[in-house]
Enzyme design. Structure first.
Site, PDB file in Angstrom:
ATOM      1  N   TYR A  85      17.740   3.121  29.952  1.00  5.20           N
ATOM      2  CA  TYR A  85      16.491   2.545  29.451  1.00  5.20           C
ATOM      3  C   TYR A  85      15.479   3.652  29.149  1.00  5.20           C
ATOM      4  CZ  TYR A  85      12.511  -0.477  28.750  1.00  5.20           C
ATOM      5  OH  TYR A  85      11.453  -1.123  28.174  1.00  5.20           O
ATOM      6  N   PHE A 137       3.177   1.333  -1.271  1.00  5.55           N
ATOM      7  CA  PHE A 137       4.497   0.796  -0.957  1.00  5.55           C
ATOM      8  C   PHE A 137       4.268  -0.521  -0.213  1.00  5.55           C
ATOM      9  CE2 PHE A 137       8.329   0.108   1.530  1.00  5.55           C
ATOM     10  CZ  PHE A 137       9.236   0.038   0.502  1.00  5.55           C
ATOM     11  N   THR A 138       5.159  -1.478  -0.422  1.00  5.49           N
ATOM     12  CA  THR A 138       4.960  -2.857   0.054  1.00  5.49           C
ATOM     13  C   THR A 138       4.583  -2.927   1.539  1.00  5.49           C
ATOM     14  OG1 THR A 138       7.352  -2.971   0.351  1.00  5.49           O
ATOM     15  CG2 THR A 138       6.462  -3.913  -1.681  1.00  5.49           C
ATOM     16  N   ASP A 228       4.518   9.718   4.278  1.00  3.33           N
ATOM     17  CA  ASP A 228       5.683   8.837   4.346  1.00  3.33           C
ATOM     18  C   ASP A 228       6.876   9.713   3.969  1.00  3.33           C
ATOM     19  OD1 ASP A 228       7.735   7.042   3.937  1.00  3.33           O
ATOM     20  OD2 ASP A 228       6.434   5.491   3.104  1.00  3.33           O
ATOM     21  N   LYS A 271      16.916   5.488   5.165  1.00  5.77           N
ATOM     22  CA  LYS A 271      17.029   6.079   3.817  1.00  5.77           C
ATOM     23  C   LYS A 271      17.627   7.484   3.945  1.00  5.77           C
ATOM     24  CE  LYS A 271      14.380   2.407   3.071  1.00  5.77           C
ATOM     25  NZ  LYS A 271      12.953   2.431   3.004  1.00  5.77           N
ATOM     26  N   ARG A 395      11.076  -4.953  -8.865  1.00  2.00           N
ATOM     27  CA  ARG A 395       9.915  -4.164  -8.457  1.00  2.00           C
ATOM     28  C   ARG A 395       8.861  -4.359  -9.554  1.00  2.00           C
ATOM     29  NH1 ARG A 395       9.744  -4.361  -3.532  1.00  2.00           N
ATOM     30  NH2 ARG A 395      10.717  -2.816  -2.231  1.00  2.00           N
ATOM     31  N   PHE A 462       8.330 -11.165  -2.159  1.00  2.00           N
ATOM     32  CA  PHE A 462       9.553 -10.845  -2.898  1.00  2.00           C
ATOM     33  C   PHE A 462      10.812 -11.059  -2.072  1.00  2.00           C
ATOM     34  CE2 PHE A 462      10.286  -6.739  -0.834  1.00  2.00           C
ATOM     35  CZ  PHE A 462       9.024  -6.444  -0.349  1.00  2.00           C
TER      36      PHE A 462
HETATM   37  C1  LIG Z   1      11.800   1.478   3.237  1.00  2.00           C
HETATM   38  C2  LIG Z   1      10.518   2.131   3.185  1.00  2.00           C
HETATM   39  C3  LIG Z   1       9.562   1.938   4.199  1.00  2.00           C
HETATM   40  C4  LIG Z   1       9.741   0.942   5.319  1.00  2.00           C
HETATM   41  O1  LIG Z   1      10.790   1.280   6.148  1.00  2.00           O
HETATM   42  P1  LIG Z   1      11.778   0.189   6.824  1.00  2.00           P
HETATM   43  O2  LIG Z   1      12.758   1.039   7.558  1.00  2.00           O
HETATM   44  O3  LIG Z   1      12.379  -0.625   5.739  1.00  2.00           O
HETATM   45  O4  LIG Z   1      10.961  -0.643   7.750  1.00  2.00           O
HETATM   46  C5  LIG Z   1       8.386   2.664   4.095  1.00  2.00           C
HETATM   47  N1  LIG Z   1       8.153   3.506   3.077  1.00  2.00           N
HETATM   48  C6  LIG Z   1       9.037   3.702   2.093  1.00  2.00           C
HETATM   49  C7  LIG Z   1       8.731   4.643   0.986  1.00  2.00           C
HETATM   50  C8  LIG Z   1      10.252   3.014   2.103  1.00  2.00           C
HETATM   51  O5  LIG Z   1      11.112   3.177   1.105  1.00  2.00           O
END
Ligand SMILES: *Cc1c(COP(=O)(O)O)cnc(C)c1O
Length: 470
Positions: A85, A137-138, A228, A271, A395, A462
Site C-alpha cells: 500500500y 484541451f478538453t 502538459d 500517451k 475534434r 463528445f
Molecule cells: C489525454 C490528455 C490529457 C488527459 O489525460 P488522461 O490520461 O486521458 O486523463 C491531458 N492533456 C492532453 C494533451 C491529453 O492528450
C-alpha cells in the site's frame, strides 16, 4: 561506436526508409464486420464512435491514449510489481525516472492525466483567475473551469489555420500573453498552461526558442509555467528535426532542456510513456508539492501510488526510457507522416504540417456543404466507420462544448476528424488500408447531409452524445 540511425544512413547513402526498432512477438486478431453489421453498430452507438464496442471496430484510431503496445521489458516489469500500500519499490523507480528525464524535484503519481489536472487546478486556481494557454484541451480546460478559472487561448494565429505550414504551430503568441497579463494583472494568473505538442491544433509542436522566450516574459511578471507534458517526447522530435542547433541532440536531452524552462508538469502516461494507464504531476516548488500531496490522498490514493498498481508504475518507469529513444521516435512519427503523405498526395484536406500523434482530416473543407451545427466532423467519423470499420474521433464543435456563460455551442475554427495512431500497434499496411478508406469516403462526400444531436450530456459531451442522420 556510434550507431547509424535511419537518418544518418540517409545522409550517407541517399534515401533510406525508417523502420520500427522492434519485431512482433505476440499478435491480437482483428476482424472487419460486414456492411450490414457496421450499419447496425453505428446506429446503436448513436453515430458516436466513442459508443461503439471495440469488438465491432477493425482498425482503431480513436485515440493514442492507453492503446500503446508494451514491450517485453515492460511486461517483465509488470511481474516485479510491489503491491505494498505504501512505499512501493516501483514508485521510487518511477520517481527516479521522472527526475532523471524531466528534471523536476517532486513527483505526485495519479491514476491518469486528468487526475493530475484536477490536483493542480484545485491547488493553484482561485475563482476569478485566468489561465492562459496554447489552445485548450478538453479535460485540462474543464478542470480549470471547475476550479473557478477562465481559460484564455494565447496560441499563435497560425494554429487556427489548418493549411498554414508554420513549423511550430503550437507556439505561444507572446504579444497576446503580455497583453493579457497587463489587462488582468499577474496576480490573477496562477500559471501559464503550456502544452507540447498541442493536441487540438493537430499535434503541433512548440519550439525551444518559444518556451525560452516565454520563460523570460513570465519571469518579468512573476508568473509560473506548468507544462502538459503528455506528448513532450514527440514535441522534442520536431525540435530535433526543425530547429537550428538541435539536429545532433538526443530527444532525451531536448526534453530535459525544455522542462528546465518550466516550473512543473502534468502527464498522461497513457500517451508518450507507452503504458496503458497512469499519470503524474511533478514540480519544483515545494508549496505546490505540499498541497498536491494533501489532495492526492483525497482524490487518487496514497502519495506513493496515486491510483496506480505497483506493476503499472513499473511499466511506466520502463516506458519513460523507451519513449525517449531516437530510433523509436523516428519510426513513431515516421508512421504518422507516412499516412499524412498518402492523403496529401490524393489532395484530401488535412491539417498541415502533419503533427506527432495523428493525422487530422479537415471536415470543414471535406463537407463544405454541411453547416457546423450539423456536425461535419462527427458525420465524417461515422462515415469512415460505415465504409470500412475504422474508428476515428471528432475534434470540432461537439468536442468544444457549450460556453458556460451563454449556453451556446462554441464554434471552433477547426472542425476536424482525428486519425490517431496508437504507438507500436499497427503496420504500414494498416496505414494503406486507412488511407484508401478515407479516399473512398472523400469521393462520396456530396451524398452526405450531416447529423442532429438527440442526447447531450452536461460535461465533456463528445464522449456520450447521441446523434441521428439528417
Ligand atoms: C489525454 C490528455 C490529457 C488527459 O489525460 P488522461 O490520461 O486521458 O486523463 C491531458 N492533456 C492532453 C494533451 C491529453 O492528450
Amino acid at each position: 561506436m556510434t550507431h547509424l540511425t535511419p537518418m544518418t544512413m540517409g545522409q550517407q547513402f541517399g534515401r533510406r526508409s525508417w523502420a520500427e526498432p522492434w519485431k512482433i512477438k505476440m499478435v491480437e486478431p482483428i476482424r472487419l464486420l460486414d456492411r450490414a453489421g457496421r450499419e447496425r453498430a453505428i446506429a446503436e452507438a448513436g453515430y458516436n464512435t466513442f459508443l461503439l464496442r471495440s469488438e465491432d471496430v477493425y482498425i482503431d484510431l480513436l485515440t493514442d491514449s492507453g492503446t500503446n503496445a508494451m514491450s517485453d521489458r515492460q511486461w517483465a516489469g509488470m511481474m516485479l510489481g510491489d503491491e505494498a500500500y505504501a512505499g512501493s519499490r516501483n514508485f521510487y523507480h518511477l520517481e527516479a525516472a521522472v527526475q532523471k528525464h524531466y528534471g523536476y524535484k517532486y513527483l505526485v503519481p495519479t491514476h491518469q492525466g486528468r487526475g493530475a489536472e484536477h490536483l493542480i487546478s484545485k491547488a493553484l486556481i482561485k475563482p476569478g483567475d485566468v489561465i492562459p494557454g496554447n489552445m485548450y484541451f478538453t479535460t485540462t480546460r474543464l478542470h480549470q473551469e471547475l476550479a473557478g478559472g477562465t481559460f484564455v487561448d494565447v496560441i499563435i494565429d497560425e494554429a487556427h489555420d489548418p493549411a498554414n505550414l508554420h513549423p511550430f504551430k503550437g507556439n505561444v503568441d507572446l504579444g497576446k500573453l503580455e497583453d493579457l497579463i497587463k489587462r488582468v494583472g499577474p496576480e490573477k494568473i496562477p500559471y501559464v498552461s503550456l502544452a507540447g505538442t498541442v493536441n487540438m491544433a493537430g499535434g503541433q509542436p512548440v519550439s525551444m526558442a518559444n518556451v525560452k522566450a516565454l520563460r523570460s516574459l513570465c519571469d518579468r511578471y512573476g508568473v509560473r509555467i506548468y507544462l502538459d507534458a503528455t506528448r513532450l517526447a514527440e514535441n522534442a522530435w520536431f525540435i530535433q528535426q526543425r530547429e537550428e542547433g538541435y539536429r545532433d541532440k538526443p530527444i532525451a536531452a531536448i526534453v530535459k532542456e525544455f522542462c528546465s524552462y518550466t516550473d512543473g508538469a502534468w502527464m498522461s502516461a497513457k500517451k508518450d510513456h507507452l503504458a496503458n494507464i497512469g499519470g503524474w504531476l511533478a514540480m519544483n516548488h515545494e508549496d505546490l508539492y505540499e498541497t498536491a500531496r494533501n489532495l492526492v490522498v483525497i482524490y487518487e490514493g496514497l502519495h506513493t501510488y496515486g491510483g496506480m498498481a505497483g506493476r503499472d508504475m513499473e511499466a511506466l518507469a520502463i516506458g519513460i526510457e523507451e519513449a525517449l529513444q531516437d530510433d523509436y521516435m523516428s519510426a513513431r512519427i515516421g508512421q504518422v507522416h507516412y499516412l499524412g503523405e498518402l492523403l496529401s498526395d490524393w489532395n484530401i484536406p488535412i491539417v498541415k504540417p502533419v503533427g506527432g500523434h495523428a493525422v487530422f482530416l479537415d471536415a470543414k473543407a471535406i463537407y463544405a456543404h454541411i453547416p457546423q451545427d450539423r456536425f461535419p466532423a462527427q458525420t465524417l467519423a461515422a462515415q469512415l466507420y460505415l465504409d470500412s470499420g475504422i474508428r476515428s474521433m471528432e475534434r470540432g464543435v461537439v468536442s468544444a462544448g457549450r460556453d458556460p456563460v451563454t449556453g451556446e455551442h462554441r464554434y471552433p475554427k477547426l472542425e476536424l476528424v482525428r486519425l490517431t495512431i496508437p504507438r507500436r500497434v499497427y503496420t504500414q499496411a494498416h496505414m494503406d488500408v486507412v488511407a484508401e478508406a478515407v479516399k473512398a469516403v472523400y469521393d462520396e462526400r456530396e451524398k452526405v447531409r450531416g447529423l442532429r444531436m438527440v442526447y447531450e450530456p452536461k460535461y465533456l459531451r463528445f464522449f456520450q452524445a447521441r446523434f441521428e442522420p439528417l
